[in-house]
Design a protein around this motif. Structure first.
Motif, PDB file in Angstrom:
ATOM      1  N   PRO A 210       0.830  -1.214   0.000  1.00 29.88           N
ATOM      2  CA  PRO A 210       0.000   0.000   0.000  1.00 29.88           C
ATOM      3  C   PRO A 210       0.863   1.262   0.000  1.00 29.88           C
ATOM      4  CG  PRO A 210       0.036  -0.984   2.191  1.00 29.88           C
ATOM      5  CD  PRO A 210       0.931  -1.828   1.337  1.00 29.88           C
ATOM      6  N   MET A 211       0.612   2.154  -0.916  1.00 24.86           N
ATOM      7  CA  MET A 211       1.372   3.409  -0.967  1.00 24.86           C
ATOM      8  C   MET A 211       1.107   4.194   0.321  1.00 24.86           C
ATOM      9  SD  MET A 211       2.948   3.009  -3.679  1.00 24.86           S
ATOM     10  CE  MET A 211       3.698   4.558  -4.199  1.00 24.86           C
ATOM     11  N   GLY A 212       2.199   4.759   0.873  1.00 19.61           N
ATOM     12  CA  GLY A 212       2.080   5.450   2.159  1.00 19.61           C
ATOM     13  C   GLY A 212       2.398   4.529   3.324  1.00 19.61           C
ATOM     14  N   GLY A 213       2.707   3.269   3.025  1.00 19.51           N
ATOM     15  CA  GLY A 213       3.034   2.314   4.084  1.00 19.51           C
ATOM     16  C   GLY A 213       1.789   1.598   4.587  1.00 19.51           C
ATOM     17  N   VAL A 214       1.990   0.538   5.379  1.00 22.11           N
ATOM     18  CA  VAL A 214       0.838  -0.288   5.767  1.00 22.11           C
ATOM     19  C   VAL A 214      -0.107   0.452   6.716  1.00 22.11           C
ATOM     20  CG1 VAL A 214       2.149  -2.425   5.417  1.00 22.11           C
ATOM     21  CG2 VAL A 214       1.910  -1.507   7.736  1.00 22.11           C
ATOM     22  N   GLN A 215       0.388   1.523   7.364  1.00 13.71           N
ATOM     23  CA  GLN A 215      -0.503   2.294   8.249  1.00 13.71           C
ATOM     24  C   GLN A 215      -1.668   2.918   7.470  1.00 13.71           C
ATOM     25  OE1 GLN A 215       0.063   2.649  11.788  1.00 13.71           O
ATOM     26  NE2 GLN A 215      -2.061   3.327  11.634  1.00 13.71           N
ATOM     27  N   SER A 216      -1.475   3.091   6.167  1.00 15.63           N
ATOM     28  CA  SER A 216      -2.551   3.709   5.379  1.00 15.63           C
ATOM     29  C   SER A 216      -3.819   2.845   5.389  1.00 15.63           C
ATOM     30  CB  SER A 216      -2.084   3.967   3.944  1.00 15.63           C
ATOM     31  OG  SER A 216      -1.735   2.740   3.349  1.00 15.63           O
ATOM     32  N   ILE A 217      -3.672   1.547   5.663  1.00 17.68           N
ATOM     33  CA  ILE A 217      -4.861   0.672   5.650  1.00 17.68           C
ATOM     34  C   ILE A 217      -5.748   0.930   6.883  1.00 17.68           C
ATOM     35  CG2 ILE A 217      -5.675  -1.718   5.554  1.00 17.68           C
ATOM     36  CD1 ILE A 217      -3.041  -2.397   4.081  1.00 17.68           C
ATOM     37  N   PRO A 218      -5.205   0.761   8.112  1.00 20.23           N
ATOM     38  CA  PRO A 218      -6.080   1.087   9.254  1.00 20.23           C
ATOM     39  C   PRO A 218      -6.526   2.546   9.263  1.00 20.23           C
ATOM     40  CG  PRO A 218      -3.818   0.648   9.982  1.00 20.23           C
ATOM     41  CD  PRO A 218      -3.912   0.215   8.556  1.00 20.23           C
ATOM     42  N   ASP A 219      -5.675   3.457   8.772  1.00 17.03           N
ATOM     43  CA  ASP A 219      -6.088   4.870   8.746  1.00 17.03           C
ATOM     44  C   ASP A 219      -7.333   5.054   7.870  1.00 17.03           C
ATOM     45  OD1 ASP A 219      -4.009   5.468  10.403  1.00 17.03           O
ATOM     46  OD2 ASP A 219      -2.771   6.473   8.897  1.00 17.03           O
ATOM     47  N   ALA A 220      -7.370   4.356   6.731  1.00 11.99           N
ATOM     48  CA  ALA A 220      -8.546   4.465   5.845  1.00 11.99           C
ATOM     49  C   ALA A 220      -9.780   3.864   6.529  1.00 11.99           C
ATOM     50  CB  ALA A 220      -8.271   3.754   4.516  1.00 11.99           C
ATOM     51  N   LEU A 221      -9.567   2.774   7.273  1.00  7.04           N
ATOM     52  CA  LEU A 221     -10.699   2.151   7.967  1.00  7.04           C
ATOM     53  C   LEU A 221     -11.239   3.070   9.076  1.00  7.04           C
ATOM     54  CD1 LEU A 221      -9.343  -1.524   8.206  1.00  7.04           C
ATOM     55  CD2 LEU A 221     -11.206  -0.722   6.750  1.00  7.04           C
ATOM     56  N   VAL A 222     -10.337   3.750   9.764  1.00  8.17           N
ATOM     57  CA  VAL A 222     -10.781   4.683  10.814  1.00  8.17           C
ATOM     58  C   VAL A 222     -11.582   5.833  10.184  1.00  8.17           C
ATOM     59  CG1 VAL A 222     -10.014   6.374  12.531  1.00  8.17           C
ATOM     60  CG2 VAL A 222      -8.941   4.120  12.448  1.00  8.17           C
ATOM     61  N   ARG A 223     -11.097   6.332   9.049  1.00  4.29           N
ATOM     62  CA  ARG A 223     -11.859   7.414   8.381  1.00  4.29           C
ATOM     63  C   ARG A 223     -13.266   6.934   8.026  1.00  4.29           C
ATOM     64  NH1 ARG A 223      -6.920   8.365   5.778  1.00  4.29           N
ATOM     65  NH2 ARG A 223      -7.606   7.301   3.884  1.00  4.29           N
ATOM     66  N   ALA A 224     -13.367   5.685   7.529  1.00  3.75           N
ATOM     67  CA  ALA A 224     -14.683   5.141   7.167  1.00  3.75           C
ATOM     68  C   ALA A 224     -15.569   5.039   8.410  1.00  3.75           C
ATOM     69  CB  ALA A 224     -14.525   3.773   6.509  1.00  3.75           C
ATOM     70  N   LEU A 225     -14.986   4.575   9.494  1.00  3.50           N
ATOM     71  CA  LEU A 225     -15.742   4.452  10.752  1.00  3.50           C
ATOM     72  C   LEU A 225     -16.292   5.816  11.170  1.00  3.50           C
ATOM     73  CD1 LEU A 225     -16.198   2.708  13.521  1.00  3.50           C
ATOM     74  CD2 LEU A 225     -14.159   3.933  14.280  1.00  3.50           C
ATOM     75  N   GLU A 226     -15.399   6.816  11.194  1.00  2.00           N
ATOM     76  CA  GLU A 226     -15.789   8.132  11.713  1.00  2.00           C
ATOM     77  C   GLU A 226     -16.755   8.861  10.763  1.00  2.00           C
ATOM     78  OE1 GLU A 226     -12.081   9.018  14.710  1.00  2.00           O
ATOM     79  OE2 GLU A 226     -11.904   9.815  12.671  1.00  2.00           O
TER      80      GLU A 226
END
Ligand SMILES: Cc1cc2nc3c(=O)[nH]c(=O)nc-3n(C[C@H](O)[C@H](O)[C@H](O)COP(=O)(O)OP(=O)(O)OC[C@H]3O[C@@H](n4cnc5c(N)ncnc54)[C@H](O)[C@@H]3O)c2cc1C
Length: 482
Positions: A210-226
């Motif tokens: 994932p571009m931006g490193g693997v942290q970009s995956i949970p970060d996208a999920l948190v945005r979806a949650l919020e």
């Protein structure tokens, strides 16, 4: 709505843990109109799938790639269910397996390896065809008809070593066929069926970063949650699941806050969920016995290096290189399983080949990793950490001459580090192990406690980011009755 007596607040669903399984579950429930609260003990989301920064370098703490990326059936389903496909960009990468006198590249063409191996080992051609044929059939049957398949019945308690021995004689060839280390154990401790399924699934899907490193995956999920009104609280450790008459009714945090919930989802290590947060008194005795017997997967040892050298300059051009220094690593595995700091094989990942923004200009991130036991026999991990890091750096230096002279940042993680940051029992990388005796023994997502569900790698379908994301989606759909 006001919380009942004995609770400080109330919501529809509490999710304990912001790993990929927990976040997926929470985000989907929020999208479907549920009031969701995710409680995470760490200060970042992602669990094993997080990144951290040091002096301008971004390091992936555990996860290094996703099989299939957006193209994997499971992960694609999750991303589209959450409408976040466009928020993540994946680039395909490849793995190179280096043996003493051969090196092979991963390929998404599942016929590539068998034909390559037939060319190299013509006397074993018949066995190679037979082996890959049976591997392909196991992969198909496990998805379509596991209960009625004679093949699944035949191999369900066998190890991959036993399957290999049936078809192949040459020890070198056996090592090449089983170069994929992603079940984290030696052939004789890997289920024949799980390993066969993994080989085809991973190979055909390919490896993505994932571009931006693997942290970009949970970060996208948190945005979806919020975005859908869900909430996440960091630095919040849950230490109790409140159970009344066999029904989960809420949770209690270590700071004493009690949150009432109609459903509770645990993304947390299974033994902690049931034995520590609920307690044996609320559980059937046979379930408690089963929990104690199930085998836990191994953990890992990682060395994180920020370097001022481009390893491509010395010929290391694969984003992930897996090195086997010998064709027969039985002894190294035996030592490791006995609790010695041994290295059956090791990996070198250079994610900056794919995303150069993860390091300052002209520099690279180099991660050297291997599998590791939680308990060491004669030393503690704090005593061993420096030596193990030095050994791995020295091994990597054989492929990247000059590496040790160009290190700007250096850090390491032991199994204790993974346990501390994710609270996975013994720092387990995949939840439960994939040994033959564990076949189909992963815990159900529905639990003996009504209204308590599991999501993540301690339940079905299993470990790995796409798989736990799917388990999160499935838990959410169970709650919604979809
Ligand atoms: C070193 C390593 C390398 C790996 N490499 C890969 C890879 O390259 N590709 C791949 O697909 N998979 C890889 N895996 C496997 C994959 O990372 C995991 O299977 C998956 O991420 C687990 O997700 P999960 O949803 O089960 O949650 P976890 O990642 O286990 O996260 C659980 C979360 O719950 C939180 N938590 C725990 N207890 C509590 C509590 N009591 N209260 C509040 N919060 C709590 C933790 O802090 C954590 O954030 C790797 C794993 C490891 C450890």
């Amino acid at each position: 709505m006001k919380a009942n007596r004995g609770f400080d607040e109330e919501t529809d669903v509490v999710v304990i843990g912001a790993g990929i399984g927990g976040l997926t579950c929470g985000a989907y429930l929020a999208k479907r109109g549920k009031r969701v609260k995710v409680l995470e003990q760490h200060y970042v989301p992602g669990g094993c799938c997080t990144s951290f920064n040091r002096k301008g370098f971004q390091f992936d703490a555990g996860v290094l790639h996703l099989a299939g990326g957006k193209e994997s059936g499971a992960f694609q389903r999750v991303l589209s269910a959450l409408d976040i496909e466009d928020e993540l960009e994946f680039r395909e990468q490849f793995q190179r397996f280096v043996f003493p006198d051969v090196s092979l590249e991963s390929s998404r063409d599942v016929t590539h390896w068998p034909s390559l191996l037939k060319d190299k080992f013509p006397r074993e051609a018949e066995g190679i065809v037979g082996l890959f044929d049976v591997i392909g059939k196991i992969h198909d049957d496990i998805r379509r008809l596991p209960e009625t398949s004679p093949l699944i019945k035949k191999y369900r308690y066998k190890s991959f070593q036993e399957l290999l021995d049936e078809y192949i004689r040459d020890a070198k060839l056996k090592a090449l066929v089983s170069a994929n280390w992603h079940l984290w154990h030696p052939n004789w401790r890997n289920s024949a069926i799980d390993y066969a399924a993994l080989l085809i699934t991973e190979q055909s899907r390919g490896y993505f970063y994932p571009m931006g490193g693997v942290q970009s995956i949970p970060d996208a999920l948190v945005r979806a949650l919020e975005r859908h009104g869900g909430e996440i609280e960091y630095k919040t450790l849950v230490n109790q699941i409140a159970v009344r008459d066999g029904v989960a009714v809420g949770v209690k945090t270590s700071e004493g806050k009690r949150i009432q919930a109609k459903q509770v989802v645990s993304n947390v290590a299974a033994r902690s969920t049931f034995l520590n947060m609920i307690g044996e008194d609320h559980l059937p005795a046979e379930f408690v016995n089963l929990l104690r017997q199930l085998e836990i997967s191994l953990s890992a040892f990682y060395v994180y290096l920020g370097v001022s050298i481009d390893p491509r300059g010395v010929g290391l051009d694969a984003p992930e290189t897996i090195v086997y220094e010998t064709y027969d690593n039985t002894r190294e595995w035996e030592l490791l399983l006995r609790g010695e700091p041994s290295i059956p094989c090791f990996g070198i990942a250079v994610p900056t080949y794919i995303d150069s923004t993860l390091a300052p200009q002209g520099c690279h991130v180099v991660i050297v990793m291997t599998m590791a036991p939680y308990h060491l026999r004669n030393r503690s991990w704090s005593e061993e950490k420096r030596e193990m890091s030095d050994t791995l750096i020295a091994k990597a230096e054989k492929l990247i001459p000059g590496l040790s002279q160009h290190i700007i940042v250096r850090d390491a993680a032991t199994p204790l580090t993974y346990e501390r940051y994710t609270l996975n029992t013994m720092g387990a990388a995949m939840g439960w192990a994939y040994s033959p005796s564990m076949f189909l023994k992963r815990l159900d997502q529905r639990t003996p406690i009504h209204n308590l569900y599991l999501a993540g790698h301690w339940t079905t379908p299993g470990g790995g980011v796409p798989t736990v994301a799917l388990s999160g989606l499935k838990a959410a759909r169970m709650i919604l009755g979809e």
